[in-house]
Enzyme design. Structure first.
Site, mmCIF file in Angstrom:
data_model
loop_
_atom_site.group_PDB
_atom_site.id
_atom_site.type_symbol
_atom_site.label_atom_id
_atom_site.label_comp_id
_atom_site.label_asym_id
_atom_site.label_seq_id
_atom_site.Cartn_x
_atom_site.Cartn_y
_atom_site.Cartn_z
ATOM 1 N N HIS A 1 0.816 -1.218 0.000
ATOM 2 C CA HIS A 1 0.000 0.000 0.000
ATOM 3 C C HIS A 1 0.849 1.266 0.000
ATOM 4 C CE1 HIS A 1 -3.332 -2.545 2.133
ATOM 5 N NE2 HIS A 1 -3.220 -2.834 0.849
ATOM 6 N N HIS B 1 -0.996 -8.235 4.715
ATOM 7 C CA HIS B 1 0.388 -7.802 4.494
ATOM 8 C C HIS B 1 0.472 -6.485 3.713
ATOM 9 C CE1 HIS B 1 0.642 -11.905 5.706
ATOM 10 N NE2 HIS B 1 0.429 -12.400 4.502
ATOM 11 N N CYS B 2 -0.526 -5.636 3.910
ATOM 12 C CA CYS B 2 -0.592 -4.350 3.189
ATOM 13 C C CYS B 2 -0.627 -4.553 1.673
ATOM 14 C CB CYS B 2 0.558 -3.432 3.585
ATOM 15 S SG CYS B 2 0.451 -2.835 5.275
ATOM 16 N N THR B 3 -1.244 -5.660 1.256
ATOM 17 C CA THR B 3 -1.461 -5.906 -0.181
ATOM 18 C C THR B 3 -2.899 -6.373 -0.389
ATOM 19 O OG1 THR B 3 -0.588 -8.173 0.020
ATOM 20 C CG2 THR B 3 0.961 -6.456 -0.682
#
Length: 420
Positions: free
Chosen positions: A129, A371-373
Protein backbone atom coordinates in the site's frame (compact mmCIF):
# COMPACT_ATOMS: atom_id res chain seq x y z
CA UNK A 1 37.02 -11.11 4.84
CA UNK A 2 36.97 -14.91 4.79
CA UNK A 3 33.69 -16.12 3.31
CA UNK A 4 31.48 -17.86 5.85
CA UNK A 5 30.49 -21.43 5.16
CA UNK A 6 26.80 -21.42 4.28
CA UNK A 7 25.68 -24.15 6.73
CA UNK A 8 27.35 -22.36 9.64
CA UNK A 9 25.96 -18.88 8.99
CA UNK A 10 23.03 -19.02 11.42
CA UNK A 11 25.12 -20.74 14.08
CA UNK A 12 27.72 -18.00 13.72
CA UNK A 13 25.31 -15.09 14.16
CA UNK A 14 22.50 -16.23 16.46
CA UNK A 15 24.46 -15.33 19.57
CA UNK A 16 24.49 -11.73 18.32
CA UNK A 17 20.70 -11.44 18.69
CA UNK A 18 19.67 -11.35 22.37
CA UNK A 19 15.94 -11.51 21.64
CA UNK A 20 16.25 -14.96 20.09
CA UNK A 21 17.40 -16.42 23.41
CA UNK A 22 13.96 -16.67 25.01
CA UNK A 23 11.00 -18.97 25.34
CA UNK A 24 7.40 -18.33 24.31
CA UNK A 25 4.74 -20.49 25.96
CA UNK A 26 7.49 -22.81 27.17
CA UNK A 27 9.00 -23.24 23.70
CA UNK A 28 12.12 -21.69 22.19
CA UNK A 29 11.23 -18.62 20.15
CA UNK A 30 11.17 -19.33 16.42
CA UNK A 31 10.96 -15.93 14.76
CA UNK A 32 9.63 -16.23 11.20
CA UNK A 33 8.19 -12.73 10.73
CA UNK A 34 11.23 -11.08 9.20
CA UNK A 35 9.40 -9.55 6.24
CA UNK A 36 7.53 -7.41 8.78
CA UNK A 37 10.63 -6.46 10.76
CA UNK A 38 14.00 -8.00 11.51
CA UNK A 39 15.56 -8.52 14.90
CA UNK A 40 18.49 -6.34 15.98
CA UNK A 41 22.03 -7.54 16.66
CA UNK A 42 23.78 -6.52 19.84
CA UNK A 43 26.11 -4.23 17.87
CA UNK A 44 23.11 -2.12 16.80
CA UNK A 45 21.66 -2.00 20.32
CA UNK A 46 25.03 -1.01 21.73
CA UNK A 47 25.42 1.75 19.15
CA UNK A 48 22.08 3.22 20.25
CA UNK A 49 23.12 3.15 23.89
CA UNK A 50 26.56 4.57 23.14
CA UNK A 51 25.04 7.58 21.44
CA UNK A 52 22.65 8.34 24.28
CA UNK A 53 25.25 7.69 26.98
CA UNK A 54 28.13 9.56 25.34
CA UNK A 55 27.23 11.77 22.37
CA UNK A 56 23.61 12.88 22.77
CA UNK A 57 23.33 16.28 21.07
CA UNK A 58 21.68 17.84 18.07
CA UNK A 59 23.53 17.62 14.78
CA UNK A 60 24.78 20.41 12.50
CA UNK A 61 23.96 23.03 15.13
CA UNK A 62 26.76 23.27 17.63
CA UNK A 63 30.46 23.84 18.06
CA UNK A 64 30.70 21.84 21.28
CA UNK A 65 32.23 18.40 21.20
CA UNK A 66 29.04 16.41 21.78
CA UNK A 67 27.46 18.03 18.75
CA UNK A 68 30.59 17.58 16.67
CA UNK A 69 30.81 13.88 17.52
CA UNK A 70 27.10 13.33 16.90
CA UNK A 71 27.29 15.14 13.56
CA UNK A 72 30.35 13.21 12.44
CA UNK A 73 28.73 9.87 13.33
CA UNK A 74 25.42 10.83 11.73
CA UNK A 75 26.97 11.94 8.44
CA UNK A 76 29.38 8.99 8.32
CA UNK A 77 26.38 6.69 8.00
CA UNK A 78 25.30 8.48 4.84
CA UNK A 79 28.59 7.40 3.27
CA UNK A 80 28.06 3.83 4.47
CA UNK A 81 24.57 3.65 2.97
CA UNK A 82 25.81 5.11 -0.30
CA UNK A 83 28.52 2.46 -0.47
CA UNK A 84 26.07 -0.28 0.56
CA UNK A 85 23.86 0.37 -2.50
CA UNK A 86 26.69 1.68 -4.73
CA UNK A 87 25.36 5.22 -5.05
CA UNK A 88 27.69 7.71 -6.69
CA UNK A 89 27.69 10.13 -3.76
CA UNK A 90 26.34 10.47 -0.21
CA UNK A 91 24.54 13.55 -1.53
CA UNK A 92 22.16 11.05 -3.15
CA UNK A 93 21.11 9.58 0.21
CA UNK A 94 18.23 11.26 2.04
CA UNK A 95 17.32 10.09 5.54
CA UNK A 96 13.61 9.44 6.07
CA UNK A 97 11.52 7.89 8.84
CA UNK A 98 10.82 4.86 6.68
CA UNK A 99 10.24 3.80 3.09
CA UNK A 100 6.66 5.08 3.21
CA UNK A 101 7.89 8.60 3.88
CA UNK A 102 10.51 8.23 1.16
CA UNK A 103 7.88 7.29 -1.43
CA UNK A 104 5.62 10.12 -0.31
CA UNK A 105 8.55 12.51 -0.64
CA UNK A 106 8.94 11.55 -4.29
CA UNK A 107 5.18 11.53 -4.86
CA UNK A 108 4.65 15.04 -3.54
CA UNK A 109 7.94 16.69 -4.47
CA UNK A 110 8.28 15.20 -7.95
CA UNK A 111 4.88 13.71 -8.78
CA UNK A 112 2.72 16.71 -7.91
CA UNK A 113 5.02 19.01 -9.88
CA UNK A 114 5.68 16.89 -12.96
CA UNK A 115 2.56 14.86 -13.67
CA UNK A 116 -0.52 16.19 -15.43
CA UNK A 117 -3.87 14.94 -16.67
CA UNK A 118 -3.49 12.00 -19.03
CA UNK A 119 0.03 11.09 -17.92
CA UNK A 120 0.40 7.45 -16.93
CA UNK A 121 1.96 5.83 -13.87
CA UNK A 122 2.75 2.14 -14.23
CA UNK A 123 2.88 0.02 -11.10
CA UNK A 124 1.97 -3.60 -10.31
CA UNK A 125 -0.88 -5.54 -8.73
CA UNK A 126 1.52 -6.80 -6.05
CA UNK A 127 2.49 -3.43 -4.56
CA UNK A 128 2.54 -2.69 -0.84
CA UNK A 129 0.00 0.00 0.00
CA UNK A 130 2.92 2.37 0.63
CA UNK A 131 3.75 2.26 -3.07
CA UNK A 132 0.15 2.46 -4.21
CA UNK A 133 -1.83 4.88 -2.04
CA UNK A 134 0.57 7.85 -2.50
CA UNK A 135 0.28 7.48 -6.28
CA UNK A 136 -3.49 7.18 -6.05
CA UNK A 137 -3.43 10.48 -4.17
CA UNK A 138 -1.18 12.05 -6.80
CA UNK A 139 -3.40 10.75 -9.59
CA UNK A 140 -6.49 12.19 -7.91
CA UNK A 141 -4.84 15.62 -7.71
CA UNK A 142 -3.15 15.72 -11.12
CA UNK A 143 -5.43 13.67 -13.35
CA UNK A 144 -2.69 11.13 -14.02
CA UNK A 145 -3.78 7.54 -14.68
CA UNK A 146 -2.57 4.40 -12.91
CA UNK A 147 -1.81 1.29 -14.98
CA UNK A 148 -1.15 -2.11 -13.40
CA UNK A 149 1.20 -4.87 -14.51
CA UNK A 150 -0.52 -8.22 -14.01
CA UNK A 151 0.94 -11.54 -12.84
CA UNK A 152 2.22 -14.23 -15.18
CA UNK A 153 1.44 -17.93 -14.85
CA UNK A 154 4.11 -18.29 -12.15
CA UNK A 155 2.46 -15.48 -10.13
CA UNK A 156 5.40 -13.21 -10.85
CA UNK A 157 5.88 -9.91 -12.67
CA UNK A 158 4.56 -10.28 -16.23
CA UNK A 159 7.30 -8.63 -18.27
CA UNK A 160 5.46 -9.04 -21.56
CA UNK A 161 2.37 -7.34 -20.17
CA UNK A 162 4.58 -4.54 -18.84
CA UNK A 163 5.94 -3.95 -22.33
CA UNK A 164 2.42 -3.51 -23.70
CA UNK A 165 1.63 -0.83 -21.08
CA UNK A 166 4.61 1.38 -21.91
CA UNK A 167 3.90 4.33 -24.18
CA UNK A 168 4.77 7.97 -24.69
CA UNK A 169 2.20 8.71 -21.96
CA UNK A 170 4.22 6.76 -19.38
CA UNK A 171 5.96 9.21 -17.03
CA UNK A 172 6.71 6.98 -14.05
CA UNK A 173 7.24 3.28 -13.40
CA UNK A 174 7.15 2.53 -9.67
CA UNK A 175 7.64 -1.12 -8.70
CA UNK A 176 8.49 -3.29 -5.76
CA UNK A 177 11.81 -5.12 -6.15
CA UNK A 178 10.62 -8.13 -4.15
CA UNK A 179 6.97 -8.73 -3.32
CA UNK A 180 6.38 -9.02 0.42
CA UNK A 181 3.50 -11.41 -0.30
CA UNK A 182 4.51 -13.40 -3.39
CA UNK A 183 8.26 -13.43 -2.78
CA UNK A 184 8.97 -12.96 -6.49
CA UNK A 185 12.11 -11.04 -7.44
CA UNK A 186 11.16 -8.53 -10.11
CA UNK A 187 13.67 -7.77 -12.92
CA UNK A 188 14.45 -4.23 -11.78
CA UNK A 189 17.32 -3.67 -14.20
CA UNK A 190 15.27 -4.68 -17.26
CA UNK A 191 12.24 -2.76 -16.01
CA UNK A 192 14.34 0.40 -15.64
CA UNK A 193 15.91 -0.01 -19.07
CA UNK A 194 12.54 -0.39 -20.79
CA UNK A 195 11.01 2.47 -18.81
CA UNK A 196 13.85 4.83 -19.67
CA UNK A 197 13.53 3.93 -23.34
CA UNK A 198 9.94 5.15 -23.08
CA UNK A 199 11.10 8.37 -21.38
CA UNK A 200 9.77 7.48 -17.92
CA UNK A 201 11.34 7.80 -14.48
CA UNK A 202 11.74 4.70 -12.29
CA UNK A 203 11.25 4.19 -8.55
CA UNK A 204 12.18 0.89 -6.90
CA UNK A 205 10.81 -0.20 -3.52
CA UNK A 206 13.71 -2.17 -2.07
CA UNK A 207 12.31 -2.85 1.41
CA UNK A 208 12.41 -6.62 0.89
CA UNK A 209 15.61 -6.71 -1.15
CA UNK A 210 17.97 -4.41 0.75
CA UNK A 211 18.16 -6.78 3.76
CA UNK A 212 18.71 -9.89 1.66
CA UNK A 213 20.41 -9.12 -1.66
CA UNK A 214 23.42 -7.14 -2.87
CA UNK A 215 22.05 -3.88 -4.29
CA UNK A 216 23.64 -1.72 -6.99
CA UNK A 217 21.61 1.34 -7.92
CA UNK A 218 24.00 2.21 -10.73
CA UNK A 219 23.53 -1.24 -12.27
CA UNK A 220 19.75 -1.07 -11.87
CA UNK A 221 19.85 2.53 -13.13
CA UNK A 222 16.74 3.49 -11.15
CA UNK A 223 16.01 7.16 -10.55
CA UNK A 224 14.91 6.56 -6.96
CA UNK A 225 15.15 3.65 -4.54
CA UNK A 226 13.68 3.41 -1.05
CA UNK A 227 14.30 1.14 1.92
CA UNK A 228 13.41 0.85 5.61
CA UNK A 229 16.08 0.33 8.24
CA UNK A 230 14.01 -1.83 10.57
CA UNK A 231 13.84 -4.65 8.02
CA UNK A 232 17.64 -4.74 7.75
CA UNK A 233 18.64 -5.04 11.42
CA UNK A 234 18.38 -1.31 12.21
CA UNK A 235 15.89 0.35 14.58
CA UNK A 236 12.45 1.57 13.62
CA UNK A 237 12.08 5.21 12.65
CA UNK A 238 14.87 5.35 10.08
CA UNK A 239 14.90 4.66 6.36
CA UNK A 240 16.39 6.25 3.29
CA UNK A 241 15.68 7.54 -0.16
CA UNK A 242 18.26 7.22 -2.90
CA UNK A 243 17.84 9.57 -5.82
CA UNK A 244 20.03 10.49 -8.75
CA UNK A 245 21.69 13.75 -7.81
CA UNK A 246 20.48 15.72 -10.82
CA UNK A 247 16.89 14.64 -10.16
CA UNK A 248 17.02 15.48 -6.46
CA UNK A 249 18.51 18.87 -7.30
CA UNK A 250 15.48 19.68 -9.45
CA UNK A 251 12.93 18.58 -6.82
CA UNK A 252 11.55 21.15 -4.34
CA UNK A 253 11.60 20.37 -0.60
CA UNK A 254 8.83 18.19 0.79
CA UNK A 255 8.87 19.62 4.35
CA UNK A 256 9.77 23.11 5.51
CA UNK A 257 11.51 24.15 8.72
CA UNK A 258 14.90 24.09 10.32
CA UNK A 259 17.87 22.32 8.75
CA UNK A 260 16.51 22.37 5.18
CA UNK A 261 17.25 26.06 4.61
CA UNK A 262 20.25 28.11 3.55
CA UNK A 263 18.80 31.50 4.54
CA UNK A 264 15.45 32.70 5.86
CA UNK A 265 13.99 36.19 5.49
CA UNK A 266 10.61 37.61 6.44
CA UNK A 267 9.28 37.19 2.92
CA UNK A 268 11.17 34.21 1.52
CA UNK A 269 13.78 31.53 2.11
CA UNK A 270 16.44 29.70 0.16
CA UNK A 271 16.93 25.95 0.41
CA UNK A 272 20.03 24.20 1.63
CA UNK A 273 22.24 21.85 -0.32
CA UNK A 274 21.55 18.20 -0.99
CA UNK A 275 20.58 16.11 0.79
CA UNK A 276 19.72 18.42 3.69
CA UNK A 277 17.03 20.32 1.82
CA UNK A 278 14.82 17.24 2.25
CA UNK A 279 15.61 16.73 5.96
CA UNK A 280 13.65 19.39 7.85
CA UNK A 281 13.72 19.42 11.64
CA UNK A 282 15.65 17.42 14.18
CA UNK A 283 16.32 14.04 12.57
CA UNK A 284 16.34 10.53 14.03
CA UNK A 285 19.99 10.87 15.03
CA UNK A 286 20.40 7.79 17.19
CA UNK A 287 18.46 5.64 14.74
CA UNK A 288 20.56 6.83 11.80
CA UNK A 289 23.77 6.08 13.67
CA UNK A 290 22.42 2.63 14.54
CA UNK A 291 21.53 2.13 10.87
CA UNK A 292 25.23 2.54 10.21
CA UNK A 293 25.97 -0.25 12.67
CA UNK A 294 23.43 -2.46 10.90
CA UNK A 295 25.02 -1.74 7.52
CA UNK A 296 28.43 -2.59 8.98
CA UNK A 297 27.05 -5.83 10.39
CA UNK A 298 25.48 -6.91 7.10
CA UNK A 299 28.55 -5.87 5.14
CA UNK A 300 30.81 -7.90 7.42
CA UNK A 301 28.63 -10.97 6.93
CA UNK A 302 28.58 -10.35 3.19
CA UNK A 303 25.35 -9.85 1.28
CA UNK A 304 26.24 -12.69 -1.10
CA UNK A 305 26.71 -15.01 1.89
CA UNK A 306 23.35 -13.94 3.28
CA UNK A 307 21.61 -14.44 -0.05
CA UNK A 308 23.17 -17.84 -0.71
CA UNK A 309 22.27 -19.15 2.74
CA UNK A 310 18.71 -17.88 2.41
CA UNK A 311 18.34 -19.58 -0.98
CA UNK A 312 19.04 -22.88 0.75
CA UNK A 313 16.53 -22.11 3.51
CA UNK A 314 13.90 -21.02 0.98
CA UNK A 315 14.10 -24.28 -0.97
CA UNK A 316 13.87 -26.23 2.29
CA UNK A 317 10.83 -24.27 3.49
CA UNK A 318 9.05 -24.47 0.14
CA UNK A 319 9.72 -28.19 -0.17
CA UNK A 320 8.23 -28.79 3.26
CA UNK A 321 5.16 -26.66 2.67
CA UNK A 322 4.63 -28.26 -0.73
CA UNK A 323 4.13 -31.64 0.94
CA UNK A 324 1.08 -30.41 2.85
CA UNK A 325 -1.90 -30.94 0.49
CA UNK A 326 -4.21 -28.56 2.36
CA UNK A 327 -2.05 -25.53 1.54
CA UNK A 328 -2.47 -22.98 -1.21
CA UNK A 329 0.95 -21.37 -1.71
CA UNK A 330 1.30 -17.96 -3.37
CA UNK A 331 4.05 -16.84 -5.71
CA UNK A 332 6.61 -18.66 -7.83
CA UNK A 333 8.11 -21.99 -6.90
CA UNK A 334 11.86 -21.48 -6.22
CA UNK A 335 12.67 -24.33 -8.60
CA UNK A 336 11.62 -21.97 -11.42
CA UNK A 337 14.11 -19.28 -10.41
CA UNK A 338 15.16 -16.86 -7.71
CA UNK A 339 12.62 -15.95 -5.05
CA UNK A 340 12.80 -14.31 -1.65
CA UNK A 341 12.99 -16.16 1.66
CA UNK A 342 9.28 -16.02 2.46
CA UNK A 343 6.18 -18.08 1.83
CA UNK A 344 2.59 -16.85 1.95
CA UNK A 345 -0.13 -19.49 2.11
CA UNK A 346 -3.63 -20.38 3.15
CA UNK A 347 -4.92 -23.59 4.68
CA UNK A 348 -8.18 -24.88 3.23
CA UNK A 349 -11.01 -24.27 5.67
CA UNK A 350 -8.94 -22.20 8.12
CA UNK A 351 -8.53 -18.48 8.63
CA UNK A 352 -4.95 -17.24 8.45
CA UNK A 353 -5.20 -15.61 11.88
CA UNK A 354 -6.23 -18.94 13.42
CA UNK A 355 -3.18 -20.58 11.89
CA UNK A 356 -0.88 -17.86 13.25
CA UNK A 357 -2.48 -18.04 16.70
CA UNK A 358 -2.08 -21.80 16.88
CA UNK A 359 1.58 -21.92 15.88
CA UNK A 360 2.25 -19.09 18.34
CA UNK A 361 1.30 -21.54 21.08
CA UNK A 362 4.43 -23.44 20.04
CA UNK A 363 6.58 -20.30 20.21
CA UNK A 364 6.54 -19.71 16.46
CA UNK A 365 6.01 -16.17 15.18
CA UNK A 366 4.53 -15.82 11.71
CA UNK A 367 2.39 -13.08 10.15
CA UNK A 368 -1.28 -13.27 9.25
CA UNK A 369 -3.39 -10.70 7.42
CA UNK A 370 -3.24 -8.98 4.07
CA UNK A 371 0.39 -7.80 4.49
CA UNK A 372 -0.59 -4.35 3.19
CA UNK A 373 -1.46 -5.91 -0.18
CA UNK A 374 -5.26 -5.94 -0.12
CA UNK A 375 -5.71 -5.55 -3.91
CA UNK A 376 -3.41 -8.52 -4.54
CA UNK A 377 -5.29 -10.71 -2.09
CA UNK A 378 -8.56 -9.76 -3.77
CA UNK A 379 -7.17 -11.14 -7.03
CA UNK A 380 -6.79 -14.46 -5.22
CA UNK A 381 -10.26 -14.11 -3.66
CA UNK A 382 -8.59 -14.19 -0.25
CA UNK A 383 -9.09 -11.84 2.70
CA UNK A 384 -5.52 -12.48 3.78
CA UNK A 385 -2.87 -15.15 4.15
CA UNK A 386 -0.37 -16.56 6.58
CA UNK A 387 3.27 -15.78 5.91
CA UNK A 388 6.51 -17.28 7.16
CA UNK A 389 9.56 -15.17 6.33
CA UNK A 390 13.19 -16.02 6.98
CA UNK A 391 16.45 -14.24 7.68
CA UNK A 392 20.05 -15.33 7.99
CA UNK A 393 19.70 -16.19 11.68
CA UNK A 394 17.02 -18.80 10.98
CA UNK A 395 17.79 -22.50 10.66
CA UNK A 396 16.42 -25.62 9.01
CA UNK A 397 15.64 -26.93 12.49
CA UNK A 398 13.36 -23.93 13.05
CA UNK A 399 11.65 -24.61 9.74
CA UNK A 400 11.06 -28.20 10.88
CA UNK A 401 9.46 -26.95 14.11
CA UNK A 402 7.21 -24.63 12.12
CA UNK A 403 6.16 -27.38 9.71
CA UNK A 404 5.40 -29.73 12.61
CA UNK A 405 3.32 -27.07 14.35
CA UNK A 406 1.47 -26.23 11.14
CA UNK A 407 0.61 -29.87 10.52
CA UNK A 408 -0.56 -30.22 14.12
CA UNK A 409 -2.77 -27.17 13.63
CA UNK A 410 -4.38 -28.71 10.56
CA UNK A 411 -5.02 -31.95 12.46
CA UNK A 412 -6.51 -30.03 15.39
CA UNK A 413 -9.11 -28.33 13.21
CA UNK A 414 -10.03 -31.46 11.25
CA UNK A 415 -11.92 -34.48 12.50
CA UNK A 416 -10.51 -36.54 9.66
CA UNK A 417 -8.13 -36.15 6.76
CA UNK A 418 -9.14 -33.69 4.08
CA UNK A 419 -7.74 -32.20 0.93
CA UNK A 420 -8.31 -29.00 -1.00
Amino acid sequence: MVALQIPSLAATVRQDFPILNQEINGHPLVYLDNAATSQKPRAVLEKLMHYYENDNANVHRGAHQLSVRATDAYEAVRNKVAKFINARSPREIVYTRNATEAINLVAYSWGMNNLKAGDEIITTVMEHHSNLVPWQMVAAKTGAVLKFVQLDEQESFDLEHFKTLLSEKTKLVTVVHISNTLGCVNPAEEIAQLAHQAGAKVLVDACQSAPHYPLDVQLIDCDWLVASGHKMCAPTGIGFLYGKEEILEAMPPFFGGGEMIAEVFFDHFTTGELPHKFEAGTPAIAEAIALGAAVDYLTDLGMENIHNYEVELTHYLWQGLGQIPQLRLYGPNPKHGDRAALASFNVAGLHASDVATMVDQDGIAIRSGHHCTQPLHRLFDASGSARASLYFYNTKEEIDLFLQSLQATIRFFSDDDFTV
